[in-house]
Design a protein around this motif. Structure first.
Motif, PDB file in Angstrom:
ATOM      1  N   THR A  92       0.684  -1.243   0.010  1.00 30.68           N
ATOM      2  CA  THR A  92       0.053  -0.123  -0.117  1.00 30.68           C
ATOM      3  C   THR A  92       0.821   1.340   0.075  1.00 30.68           C
ATOM      4  O   THR A  92       0.392   2.321  -0.125  1.00 30.68           O
ATOM      5  N   GLY A  93       2.297   1.232   0.265  1.00 32.55           N
ATOM      6  CA  GLY A  93       3.037   2.257   0.263  1.00 32.55           C
ATOM      7  C   GLY A  93       4.568   1.877   0.452  1.00 32.55           C
ATOM      8  O   GLY A  93       4.775   0.533   0.931  1.00 32.55           O
ATOM      9  N   GLY A  94       5.367   2.785   0.172  1.00 27.89           N
ATOM     10  CA  GLY A  94       6.737   2.344   0.376  1.00 27.89           C
ATOM     11  C   GLY A  94       7.643   3.602   0.249  1.00 27.89           C
ATOM     12  O   GLY A  94       7.251   4.910  -0.378  1.00 27.89           O
ATOM     13  N   GLN A  95       8.882   3.683   0.724  1.00 28.18           N
ATOM     14  CA  GLN A  95       9.674   4.796   0.599  1.00 28.18           C
ATOM     15  C   GLN A  95      11.175   4.222   0.697  1.00 28.18           C
ATOM     16  O   GLN A  95      11.551   3.255   1.656  1.00 28.18           O
ATOM     17  N   ILE A  96      12.168   4.759  -0.077  1.00 31.79           N
ATOM     18  CA  ILE A  96      13.622   4.605  -0.198  1.00 31.79           C
ATOM     19  C   ILE A  96      14.296   5.763   0.470  1.00 31.79           C
ATOM     20  O   ILE A  96      13.875   6.978   0.160  1.00 31.79           O
ATOM     21  N   TYR A  97      15.133   5.494   1.625  1.00 29.00           N
ATOM     22  CA  TYR A  97      15.828   6.752   2.323  1.00 29.00           C
ATOM     23  C   TYR A  97      17.451   6.173   2.080  1.00 29.00           C
ATOM     24  O   TYR A  97      17.697   5.162   1.475  1.00 29.00           O
ATOM     25  N   LYS A  98      18.237   7.151   2.503  1.00 30.97           N
ATOM     26  CA  LYS A  98      19.609   6.775   2.299  1.00 30.97           C
ATOM     27  C   LYS A  98      20.268   5.759   3.391  1.00 30.97           C
ATOM     28  O   LYS A  98      21.253   5.132   2.871  1.00 30.97           O
ATOM     29  N   ASP A  99      19.489   5.599   4.487  1.00 33.63           N
ATOM     30  CA  ASP A  99      19.800   4.602   5.225  1.00 33.63           C
ATOM     31  C   ASP A  99      18.920   3.276   5.816  1.00 33.63           C
ATOM     32  O   ASP A  99      19.218   2.332   6.521  1.00 33.63           O
ATOM     33  N   ARG A 100      17.799   3.483   4.870  1.00 32.46           N
ATOM     34  CA  ARG A 100      16.860   2.333   4.973  1.00 32.46           C
ATOM     35  C   ARG A 100      15.685   2.377   4.007  1.00 32.46           C
ATOM     36  O   ARG A 100      15.697   3.470   3.219  1.00 32.46           O
ATOM     37  N   ALA A 101      14.757   1.633   3.851  1.00 35.60           N
ATOM     38  CA  ALA A 101      13.680   1.659   2.964  1.00 35.60           C
ATOM     39  C   ALA A 101      12.536   0.880   3.786  1.00 35.60           C
ATOM     40  O   ALA A 101      12.889  -0.095   4.802  1.00 35.60           O
ATOM     41  N   ARG A 102      11.256   1.205   3.468  1.00 35.49           N
ATOM     42  CA  ARG A 102      10.155   0.579   4.120  1.00 35.49           C
ATOM     43  C   ARG A 102       9.096   0.080   3.027  1.00 35.49           C
ATOM     44  O   ARG A 102       8.931   0.899   1.905  1.00 35.49           O
ATOM     45  N   LEU A 103       8.312  -0.615   3.345  1.00 38.12           N
ATOM     46  CA  LEU A 103       7.216  -1.038   2.496  1.00 38.12           C
ATOM     47  C   LEU A 103       6.055  -1.130   3.727  1.00 38.12           C
ATOM     48  O   LEU A 103       5.952  -1.427   4.881  1.00 38.12           O
ATOM     49  N   ASP A 104       4.650  -0.927   3.195  1.00 38.10           N
ATOM     50  CA  ASP A 104       3.517  -1.025   3.927  1.00 38.10           C
ATOM     51  C   ASP A 104       2.714  -2.110   3.248  1.00 38.10           C
ATOM     52  O   ASP A 104       2.433  -2.041   2.034  1.00 38.10           O
ATOM     53  N   PHE A 105       2.137  -3.038   3.826  1.00 42.99           N
ATOM     54  CA  PHE A 105       1.455  -3.988   3.350  1.00 42.99           C
ATOM     55  C   PHE A 105      -0.176  -4.105   4.036  1.00 42.99           C
ATOM     56  O   PHE A 105      -0.300  -3.830   5.185  1.00 42.99           O
ATOM     57  N   ASP A 106      -0.887  -4.570   3.074  1.00 44.27           N
ATOM     58  CA  ASP A 106      -2.499  -5.167   3.430  1.00 44.27           C
ATOM     59  C   ASP A 106      -2.114  -6.608   3.589  1.00 44.27           C
ATOM     60  O   ASP A 106      -1.996  -7.111   2.502  1.00 44.27           O
ATOM     61  N   VAL A 107      -2.176  -7.169   4.696  1.00 46.34           N
ATOM     62  CA  VAL A 107      -2.180  -8.688   4.943  1.00 46.34           C
ATOM     63  C   VAL A 107      -2.895  -9.069   5.969  1.00 46.34           C
ATOM     64  O   VAL A 107      -2.533  -8.404   7.030  1.00 46.34           O
ATOM     65  N   GLN A 108      -3.436 -10.269   5.788  1.00 45.29           N
ATOM     66  CA  GLN A 108      -4.385 -10.912   6.763  1.00 45.29           C
ATOM     67  C   GLN A 108      -3.327 -11.571   7.880  1.00 45.29           C
ATOM     68  O   GLN A 108      -3.311 -11.157   9.265  1.00 45.29           O
ATOM     69  N   LYS A 109      -2.950 -12.396   7.225  1.00 44.30           N
ATOM     70  CA  LYS A 109      -2.157 -13.710   8.162  1.00 44.30           C
ATOM     71  C   LYS A 109      -0.552 -13.345   8.149  1.00 44.30           C
ATOM     72  O   LYS A 109       0.148 -13.952   7.354  1.00 44.30           O
ATOM     73  N   PHE A 110       0.060 -12.399   9.088  1.00 44.70           N
ATOM     74  CA  PHE A 110       1.235 -12.197   8.957  1.00 44.70           C
ATOM     75  C   PHE A 110       1.703 -11.631  10.635  1.00 44.70           C
ATOM     76  O   PHE A 110       0.837 -10.613  10.607  1.00 44.70           O
ATOM     77  N   ASP A 111       2.795 -12.110  11.139  1.00 46.92           N
ATOM     78  CA  ASP A 111       3.015 -11.305  12.276  1.00 46.92           C
ATOM     79  C   ASP A 111       4.489 -11.575  12.412  1.00 46.92           C
ATOM     80  O   ASP A 111       5.333 -11.903  11.614  1.00 46.92           O
ATOM     81  N   ARG A 112       4.773 -10.826  13.561  1.00 50.25           N
ATOM     82  CA  ARG A 112       6.315 -10.782  13.817  1.00 50.25           C
ATOM     83  C   ARG A 112       6.889 -12.268  13.784  1.00 50.25           C
ATOM     84  O   ARG A 112       8.253 -12.201  13.423  1.00 50.25           O
ATOM     85  N   GLU A 113       6.586 -13.091  14.200  1.00 48.71           N
ATOM     86  CA  GLU A 113       7.015 -14.488  14.050  1.00 48.71           C
ATOM     87  C   GLU A 113       7.316 -14.817  12.412  1.00 48.71           C
ATOM     88  O   GLU A 113       8.142 -15.678  12.279  1.00 48.71           O
ATOM     89  N   ASP A 114       6.710 -14.269  11.577  1.00 48.73           N
ATOM     90  CA  ASP A 114       7.205 -14.614  10.271  1.00 48.73           C
ATOM     91  C   ASP A 114       8.373 -13.736   9.662  1.00 48.73           C
ATOM     92  O   ASP A 114       8.851 -14.253   8.660  1.00 48.73           O
ATOM     93  N   LEU A 115       8.929 -12.832  10.393  1.00 48.86           N
ATOM     94  CA  LEU A 115       9.753 -11.864   9.870  1.00 48.86           C
ATOM     95  C   LEU A 115      11.122 -12.596   9.560  1.00 48.86           C
ATOM     96  O   LEU A 115      11.865 -12.544   8.750  1.00 48.86           O
ATOM     97  N   GLU A 116      11.445 -13.602  10.465  1.00 48.02           N
ATOM     98  CA  GLU A 116      12.857 -14.478  10.360  1.00 48.02           C
ATOM     99  C   GLU A 116      12.635 -14.965   9.128  1.00 48.02           C
ATOM    100  O   GLU A 116      13.688 -15.037   8.298  1.00 48.02           O
ATOM    101  N   LYS A 117      11.582 -15.674   8.851  1.00 48.28           N
ATOM    102  CA  LYS A 117      11.493 -16.407   7.646  1.00 48.28           C
ATOM    103  C   LYS A 117      11.488 -15.804   6.225  1.00 48.28           C
ATOM    104  O   LYS A 117      12.260 -16.126   5.433  1.00 48.28           O
ATOM    105  N   VAL A 118      10.911 -14.486   6.438  1.00 44.85           N
ATOM    106  CA  VAL A 118      11.046 -13.537   5.271  1.00 44.85           C
ATOM    107  C   VAL A 118      12.612 -13.057   4.954  1.00 44.85           C
ATOM    108  O   VAL A 118      12.833 -13.329   3.983  1.00 44.85           O
ATOM    109  N   GLU A 119      13.144 -12.675   6.190  1.00 46.15           N
ATOM    110  CA  GLU A 119      14.438 -12.167   5.790  1.00 46.15           C
ATOM    111  C   GLU A 119      15.426 -13.285   5.528  1.00 46.15           C
ATOM    112  O   GLU A 119      16.223 -12.988   4.412  1.00 46.15           O
ATOM    113  N   GLU A 120      15.225 -14.584   5.901  1.00 51.10           N
ATOM    114  CA  GLU A 120      16.050 -15.580   5.108  1.00 51.10           C
ATOM    115  C   GLU A 120      15.706 -16.050   3.872  1.00 51.10           C
ATOM    116  O   GLU A 120      16.777 -15.994   3.147  1.00 51.10           O
TER     117      GLU A 120
END
Ligand SMILES: [Zn+2]
Length: 237
Positions: free
Chosen positions: A118-146
């Protein structure tokens, strides 16, 4: 009316061009490699060299049909003058790495969790994305990073393609980039394809191989409900 050189060659660091218009620090060229602000990617910086000197580009943006280069101080420039543009490559290349990293992230989020960006931005030192998603939580982050770092390590080719609007609309993967919202008079769509993984309609600049992204670290996550989740990433140098 300005030929946008970065759309086909994101590695172009220098280019020659002619002045189409110059007025109160605002410069329009017949061709440019300078990326304007848009699509979550910040504009480039750099220099313009002309017969009587040089000027720094402090802002690049689209205004109606034109691409405006704003320079730091008034310059002796007029229509027809030949100039040379040099982009700040270190900064641009960093944005390219972040942009491709965000496509890897949004690809994983879409394919594994049906998440819509739903949105996103790149900066000099980081970047972000915003999502519309039902089933996703902090526990899933490690898997996504991997998974993201696996795609980086695999060294997948990143290709730029142009497709007719009719052809593009048939690709199910592109629906999430809201291709159906693109005005009917847009005849050709630019696609960024990470080979064998993900394709998105996009106007940004990308690295040509996922290896160039480097290590992706998820640095921040906030869950503000199912329609509003934010992931931030940092690239290790
Ligand atoms: Zn993009």
């Amino acid at each position: 009316m300005t030929e946008l050189l970065y759309l086909t060659d994101s590695y172009l660091k220098e280019f020659d061009a002619k002045v189409i218009e110059y007025q109160s620090r605002k410069l329009i060229l017949d061709r440019t490699a300078f990326y304007p602000s848009g699509g979550g990617q910040p504009h480039d910086l750099g220099e313009i060299y002309y017969t009587k000197g040089k000027a720094s580009i402090i802002k690049v943006y689209k205004a109606k049909e034109s691409l405006i280069h704003e320079i730091d101080e008034d310059a002796e420039l007029k229509r027809g003058d030949e100039v040379k543009g040099v982009i700040d490559w270190e900064l641009r290349y960093l944005y390219m790495r972040y942009h491709t990293a965000l496509h890897i992230l949004s690809g994983i989020m879409y394919h594994s969790y049906r998440a819509l960006v739903t949105g996103g931005q790149i900066y000099k030192d980081r970047a972000r994305l915003d999502f519309d998603v039902q089933k996703f939580d902090r526990e899933d982050l490690e898997k996504v990073e991997e998974e993201a770092n696996r795609i980086v390590k695999e060294g997948k080719a990143v290709k730029i393609k142009f497709l007719s609007r009719e052809e593009a609309i048939k690709l199910e993967d592109l629906i999430r980039t809201k291709v159906n919202l693109i005005p009917a008079d847009v005849k050709s769509l630019r696609l960024v394809e990470i080979e064998g993984f993900d394709t998105q309609a996009d106007g940004g600049t990308h690295v040509k191989n996922t290896k160039e992204v480097g290590k992706i670290k998820i640095s921040y996550f906030i869950n503000k409900g199912k329609h509003n989740k934010r992931i931030e990433i940092v690239l290790e140098p």
